[in-house]
Design a protein around this motif. Sequence first.
Motif, mmCIF file in Angstrom:
data_model
loop_
_atom_site.group_PDB
_atom_site.id
_atom_site.type_symbol
_atom_site.label_atom_id
_atom_site.label_comp_id
_atom_site.label_asym_id
_atom_site.label_seq_id
_atom_site.Cartn_x
_atom_site.Cartn_y
_atom_site.Cartn_z
ATOM 1 N N THR A 94 -4.980 -71.116 26.437
ATOM 2 C CA THR A 94 -5.967 -70.153 26.156
ATOM 3 C C THR A 94 -7.309 -70.582 25.652
ATOM 4 O OG1 THR A 94 -4.236 -68.632 25.166
ATOM 5 C CG2 THR A 94 -6.432 -68.154 24.655
ATOM 6 N N LEU A 95 -8.369 -70.037 26.476
ATOM 7 C CA LEU A 95 -9.710 -70.594 25.890
ATOM 8 C C LEU A 95 -10.474 -69.128 25.232
ATOM 9 C CD1 LEU A 95 -11.481 -72.632 28.626
ATOM 10 C CD2 LEU A 95 -11.123 -73.344 26.237
ATOM 11 N N ILE A 96 -11.484 -69.206 24.358
ATOM 12 C CA ILE A 96 -12.021 -68.158 23.981
ATOM 13 C C ILE A 96 -13.737 -68.304 24.079
ATOM 14 C CG2 ILE A 96 -12.467 -66.486 21.989
ATOM 15 C CD1 ILE A 96 -9.727 -67.063 20.952
ATOM 16 N N VAL A 148 -4.424 -79.552 32.784
ATOM 17 C CA VAL A 148 -3.966 -77.853 32.862
ATOM 18 C C VAL A 148 -3.228 -77.839 34.367
ATOM 19 C CG1 VAL A 148 -5.772 -76.910 31.844
ATOM 20 C CG2 VAL A 148 -6.110 -77.227 34.151
ATOM 21 N N GLU A 149 -2.962 -78.897 34.700
ATOM 22 C CA GLU A 149 -2.112 -79.146 36.010
ATOM 23 C C GLU A 149 -0.745 -78.166 36.037
ATOM 24 O OE1 GLU A 149 -2.871 -81.173 38.707
ATOM 25 O OE2 GLU A 149 -1.451 -80.094 39.939
ATOM 26 N N GLY A 150 -0.702 -77.154 36.844
ATOM 27 C CA GLY A 150 0.233 -76.492 36.954
ATOM 28 C C GLY A 150 0.242 -75.224 36.062
ATOM 29 N N ASP A 151 -0.711 -75.023 35.063
ATOM 30 C CA ASP A 151 -0.474 -74.255 33.752
ATOM 31 C C ASP A 151 -1.262 -72.855 34.466
ATOM 32 O OD1 ASP A 151 -1.281 -76.700 31.152
ATOM 33 O OD2 ASP A 151 0.509 -76.003 32.433
ATOM 34 N N THR A 152 -1.012 -71.910 33.656
ATOM 35 C CA THR A 152 -1.917 -70.540 33.560
ATOM 36 C C THR A 152 -2.878 -70.884 32.478
ATOM 37 O OG1 THR A 152 -0.065 -69.166 34.496
ATOM 38 C CG2 THR A 152 -1.756 -68.057 33.255
ATOM 39 N N VAL A 153 -4.229 -70.524 32.717
ATOM 40 C CA VAL A 153 -5.271 -70.592 31.588
ATOM 41 C C VAL A 153 -5.651 -69.076 31.450
ATOM 42 C CG1 VAL A 153 -7.215 -71.440 30.916
ATOM 43 C CG2 VAL A 153 -5.687 -73.139 32.230
ATOM 44 N N LEU A 154 -5.645 -68.971 30.020
ATOM 45 C CA LEU A 154 -6.342 -67.390 29.965
ATOM 46 C C LEU A 154 -7.578 -67.660 29.388
ATOM 47 C CD1 LEU A 154 -3.089 -65.660 28.139
ATOM 48 C CD2 LEU A 154 -3.618 -65.745 30.706
ATOM 49 N N VAL A 155 -8.548 -66.949 29.635
ATOM 50 C CA VAL A 155 -10.112 -67.185 29.154
ATOM 51 C C VAL A 155 -10.368 -65.676 28.578
ATOM 52 C CG1 VAL A 155 -12.419 -67.673 29.652
ATOM 53 C CG2 VAL A 155 -10.568 -68.713 30.497
ATOM 54 N N ASP A 156 -10.645 -65.468 27.397
ATOM 55 C CA ASP A 156 -10.876 -64.363 26.874
ATOM 56 C C ASP A 156 -12.389 -64.318 26.678
ATOM 57 O OD1 ASP A 156 -10.243 -63.021 23.467
ATOM 58 O OD2 ASP A 156 -11.493 -62.330 25.096
ATOM 59 N N GLY A 157 -12.920 -63.246 27.643
ATOM 60 C CA GLY A 157 -14.505 -63.312 27.686
ATOM 61 C C GLY A 157 -14.979 -61.977 26.732
ATOM 62 N N SER A 158 -13.966 -61.519 26.239
ATOM 63 C CA SER A 158 -14.676 -60.170 25.364
ATOM 64 C C SER A 158 -15.686 -60.489 24.196
ATOM 65 C CB SER A 158 -13.264 -59.767 24.585
ATOM 66 O OG SER A 158 -13.075 -60.600 23.742
ATOM 67 N N GLY A 159 -15.962 -61.609 23.884
ATOM 68 C CA GLY A 159 -17.028 -61.792 22.958
ATOM 69 C C GLY A 159 -18.100 -62.381 23.570
ATOM 70 N N LEU A 160 -18.169 -62.725 24.791
ATOM 71 C CA LEU A 160 -19.297 -63.051 25.678
ATOM 72 C C LEU A 160 -20.390 -61.968 25.991
ATOM 73 C CD1 LEU A 160 -20.260 -65.637 27.242
ATOM 74 C CD2 LEU A 160 -19.051 -64.720 29.133
ATOM 75 N N LEU A 161 -21.404 -62.573 25.715
ATOM 76 C CA LEU A 161 -22.751 -61.610 25.912
ATOM 77 C C LEU A 161 -23.202 -61.925 27.505
ATOM 78 C CD1 LEU A 161 -24.667 -61.201 22.545
ATOM 79 C CD2 LEU A 161 -23.094 -59.481 23.667
ATOM 80 N N THR A 162 -23.608 -63.347 27.479
ATOM 81 C CA THR A 162 -24.001 -63.622 28.849
ATOM 82 C C THR A 162 -23.800 -65.034 29.054
ATOM 83 O OG1 THR A 162 -25.885 -63.544 30.489
ATOM 84 C CG2 THR A 162 -26.446 -64.314 28.232
ATOM 85 N N GLY A 163 -23.643 -65.594 30.271
ATOM 86 C CA GLY A 163 -23.385 -67.036 30.451
ATOM 87 C C GLY A 163 -23.913 -67.514 31.822
ATOM 88 N N THR A 164 -24.306 -68.633 31.967
ATOM 89 C CA THR A 164 -24.985 -69.118 33.164
ATOM 90 C C THR A 164 -23.889 -69.240 34.330
ATOM 91 O OG1 THR A 164 -24.796 -71.223 32.646
ATOM 92 C CG2 THR A 164 -26.737 -70.011 31.823
ATOM 93 N N LEU A 208 -5.946 -68.844 36.700
ATOM 94 C CA LEU A 208 -7.176 -68.867 35.831
ATOM 95 C C LEU A 208 -7.028 -67.146 35.884
ATOM 96 C CD1 LEU A 208 -9.388 -69.810 33.993
ATOM 97 C CD2 LEU A 208 -10.599 -69.976 35.956
ATOM 98 N N VAL A 209 -6.956 -66.761 34.619
ATOM 99 C CA VAL A 209 -7.168 -65.276 34.122
ATOM 100 C C VAL A 209 -8.104 -65.139 33.152
ATOM 101 C CG1 VAL A 209 -5.945 -63.263 33.396
ATOM 102 C CG2 VAL A 209 -4.584 -64.932 34.732
ATOM 103 N N VAL A 210 -9.154 -64.404 33.679
ATOM 104 C CA VAL A 210 -10.304 -64.494 32.799
ATOM 105 C C VAL A 210 -10.391 -62.938 32.308
ATOM 106 C CG1 VAL A 210 -12.919 -64.456 32.443
ATOM 107 C CG2 VAL A 210 -11.618 -65.995 33.796
ATOM 108 N N SER A 211 -10.293 -62.278 31.084
ATOM 109 C CA SER A 211 -10.347 -61.062 30.528
ATOM 110 C C SER A 211 -11.806 -60.590 30.134
ATOM 111 C CB SER A 211 -9.158 -60.751 29.638
ATOM 112 O OG SER A 211 -9.528 -61.470 28.522
ATOM 113 N N ASP A 212 -12.125 -59.171 30.601
ATOM 114 C CA ASP A 212 -13.392 -58.714 29.822
ATOM 115 C C ASP A 212 -14.685 -59.650 29.944
ATOM 116 O OD1 ASP A 212 -10.727 -57.662 27.574
ATOM 117 O OD2 ASP A 212 -11.583 -56.533 29.296
#
Lengths: 276, 99
Positions: free
Chosen positions: B4-6, B27-43, B62-66
Amino acid sequence: MATGSSAAASQLEALTARWVRGAQVVDLRDVSWIDPLHLVAVAALAHACQRADVEFRLLGPSGPQASYAARMRLGVIIDKFGGSHDLPTARERDRHESLLEITELTSRADADRMAALVHDRVYPLDPRAAAALHNGLAEIGANVCDHAESTGFMAAQAIGRLDQLRFAVADRGVGLLSTLAGRGAHDDRSAVDLAISGESRLKDEDATRGSGLPNTIEQVAALGGAVFIASGAATVQLGATDVWRCTAEPAWEGTLLEGRLPAPRHALQRLSWNED
Amino acid sequence: MTRTLILPRLVAGRDFADDMADKLGSVEGDTVLVDGSGLLTGTGSFAAQLVSRLLGGGAAQLVVSDAPDQFADYLRNAAEALGAAERLTLQRRASVVTA
């Protein structure tokens, strides 16, 4: 695609440095309005002169524009690089309060930090403009650090009377042609076109690269704004529907970019750094 | 394994993306969850580097939420450029959209 001149391109003429008694002199005495583009370009020129062990001198601007340029740290920057000027001494604002003065870019972290500060300043008033400013400053600043082989400078400004936010980044480095020669560019014009298209052969090395500038242009244009770029003898101005190309006279050694975003006046009036 | 990454409120630059990916290690073979709910903007460069490091680093998913729409577009474009679009999932609170 239209060809012709743009307001930003004509501003380049005012930034012509002339040799006067062994010094490079930029004369802004007749410039009635100082933009971020002027500020970063003069800073980059002063820095380049120091590197070349050449004296640099700025004449003008005058009146309120001189005070504004001084508050934006132009005099401090020129002093730092051993140049001379006739700007008044300005009491510098606390950087935490006013984060849009000319900033020297020596690392990507500088660009990211400036971008974040500008974003936070604008976000309460216009989140979409804040995002465009953040991403534009961060992406273009990173490009300077990665490719220019010279120190870059950035600045941003709110212009209430024009309902605009403007940001600019400049360097006197190697220019887009040097970066993209051998990657599809054969002259300044083709280098600028490649850079804005994102289709340079940088992608051959990493398919995810080369999109920073196109993303910036797209984001600014989507808000009804425009981006002006000068590198070498080529300039281009891109808006939502128009593209203007012309030859830079004189040529700009390095790269210069200005973005202009519309912003509602009632929002700009709440920003203490609105220079009207 | 699921990792998980926030994302913070602002993200920019390939270096920062590398820093975040480095925290996960391999992260070889892993599922990575990225929490984007707090993100306002990114390049786009941050998004591209994150995708390059995670999907290019062999993550199974790679699963990126919100994440904000613009940033989600950057992620999608980067995954497509890598030929890894099928391993990116962009989630919104009420729906799932596979890139």
